[in-house]
Motif scaffolding. Structure first.
Motif, short mmCIF file in Angstrom:
data_model
loop_
_atom_site.label_atom_id
_atom_site.label_comp_id
_atom_site.label_asym_id
_atom_site.label_seq_id
_atom_site.Cartn_x
_atom_site.Cartn_y
_atom_site.Cartn_z
N ALA A 129 33.60 -40.88 -78.28
CA ALA A 129 33.93 -39.55 -78.38
C ALA A 129 35.34 -39.56 -78.65
CB ALA A 129 33.82 -38.58 -76.83
N VAL A 130 36.50 -40.16 -78.40
CA VAL A 130 37.89 -40.52 -78.73
C VAL A 130 37.94 -40.68 -80.62
CG1 VAL A 130 40.51 -41.00 -77.94
CG2 VAL A 130 38.95 -40.13 -76.59
N GLU A 131 37.48 -41.44 -80.72
CA GLU A 131 37.04 -42.32 -82.05
C GLU A 131 36.74 -40.28 -83.18
OE1 GLU A 131 34.73 -45.30 -81.78
OE2 GLU A 131 36.08 -46.79 -80.43
N LEU A 132 35.70 -39.94 -82.08
CA LEU A 132 34.55 -39.02 -83.81
C LEU A 132 35.97 -38.30 -83.87
CD1 LEU A 132 31.71 -38.85 -82.08
CD2 LEU A 132 31.71 -39.91 -84.14
N VAL A 133 36.67 -37.67 -82.99
CA VAL A 133 38.06 -36.37 -82.52
C VAL A 133 39.35 -36.93 -83.30
CG1 VAL A 133 36.12 -34.96 -81.80
CG2 VAL A 133 38.24 -36.62 -80.36
N ARG A 134 39.85 -38.21 -83.26
CA ARG A 134 40.69 -38.51 -83.28
C ARG A 134 41.62 -37.59 -85.06
NH1 ARG A 134 44.75 -38.86 -79.98
NH2 ARG A 134 43.74 -40.57 -78.80
N GLY A 135 42.76 -37.30 -84.79
CA GLY A 135 42.41 -36.59 -86.21
C GLY A 135 42.55 -35.22 -86.59
N ARG A 136 41.41 -35.23 -85.85
CA ARG A 136 40.68 -33.92 -86.20
C ARG A 136 41.64 -32.41 -85.59
NH1 ARG A 136 37.05 -34.49 -89.72
NH2 ARG A 136 35.43 -31.64 -88.96
N PRO A 137 41.79 -31.44 -86.57
CA PRO A 137 42.21 -30.35 -85.74
C PRO A 137 42.07 -29.40 -84.31
CG PRO A 137 41.18 -29.72 -88.30
CD PRO A 137 40.73 -31.35 -87.65
N PRO A 138 42.80 -29.03 -84.07
CA PRO A 138 42.73 -28.87 -82.39
C PRO A 138 41.88 -27.77 -82.14
CG PRO A 138 45.70 -28.89 -82.76
CD PRO A 138 44.38 -28.70 -84.21
N SER A 139 40.64 -28.19 -81.60
CA SER A 139 39.98 -27.41 -81.25
C SER A 139 38.75 -27.69 -79.72
CB SER A 139 38.07 -27.86 -82.07
OG SER A 139 38.04 -28.48 -81.81
N ALA A 140 37.89 -27.04 -79.44
CA ALA A 140 37.70 -26.97 -77.83
C ALA A 140 36.77 -28.91 -77.48
CB ALA A 140 36.37 -25.73 -78.34
N ALA A 141 36.07 -28.42 -78.97
CA ALA A 141 35.32 -29.58 -78.94
C ALA A 141 36.26 -31.40 -78.49
CB ALA A 141 34.86 -30.16 -80.56
#
Length: 203
Positions: free
Chosen positions: A31-43
């Protein structure tokens, strides 16, 4: 990626409830790998918060504090009080276990935010973790918080957290010498498990 990360937190939680430690770690890290570096969001905030929770439960307190702090700040900036409450419930517990100051304040704030946001799962976790904090200093307060958790989750109709709270009540009633109450909760939890629902509290 955000949707996939949120999806990964669900089997991670199921793995925890059924005692599958490798499964917890694999899904939480994915889960962390998928969102690392993505813009801030609820997900993103939710994925980071759940990864922090599982790190805390595994005794990786520094990791939990760092990741949980990131999730809490992001949720606060975005005005996501339910996600922020969940992150604070983790952060406060990790800080207390690691010997850092401020853990109690984090947990109290988590309860307040979750109640105001009408968010049963973060509220249950905050009450549960605050009860754990008191278990070393005030057993009666621990039992009161667990009873509040149990009754609140019943009111919300949250089946999973109701049974979690009932399992905790068995322990705190036992610690206080309230044998009949403890036995009632124990037998109920064991009957629930025997009906085909594996649970963390069976052991």
């Amino acid at each position: 990626p955000e949707t996939a990360a949120e999806a990964e937190t669900l089997p991670a939680d199921t793995a925890f409830s059924t005692g599958d430690a490798p499964g917890v770690d694999a899904h939480a890290r994915r889960a962390v790998e998928l969102v690392r570096g993505r813009p801030p969001s609820a997900a993103v905030a939710r994925a980071l918060g759940q990864a922090a929770r599982f790190a805390m439960l595994d005794g990786r307190w520094r990791e939990a504090i760092e990741t949980g702090g990131e999730a809490e700040r992001m949720a606060a900036d975005l005005g996501l009080d339910a996600i922020r409450a969940d992150a604070l419930a983790t952060l406060g517990t990790a800080r207390d276990d690691f010997g850092e100051p401020g853990g109690d304040r984090d947990l109290e704030l988590a309860v307040e935010l979750a109640e105001a946001a009408n968010a049963p799962l973060p509220l249950s976790r905050a009450l549960n973790n605050l009860a754990w904090r008191y278990s070393r200093v005030d057993l009666r307060r621990t039992h009161e918080l667990q009873q509040r958790n149990y009754e609140t989750m019943q009111r919300y109709g949250h089946v999973g957290q109701t049974w979690w709270a009932r399992g905790q009540l068995a322990g705190s009633a036992y610690d206080l010498g309230r044998w009949d109450e403890a036995l009632e909760h124990i037998e109920a939890v064991l009957a629930y498990v025997a009906a085909g629902t594996p649970h963390y509290f069976e052991s």
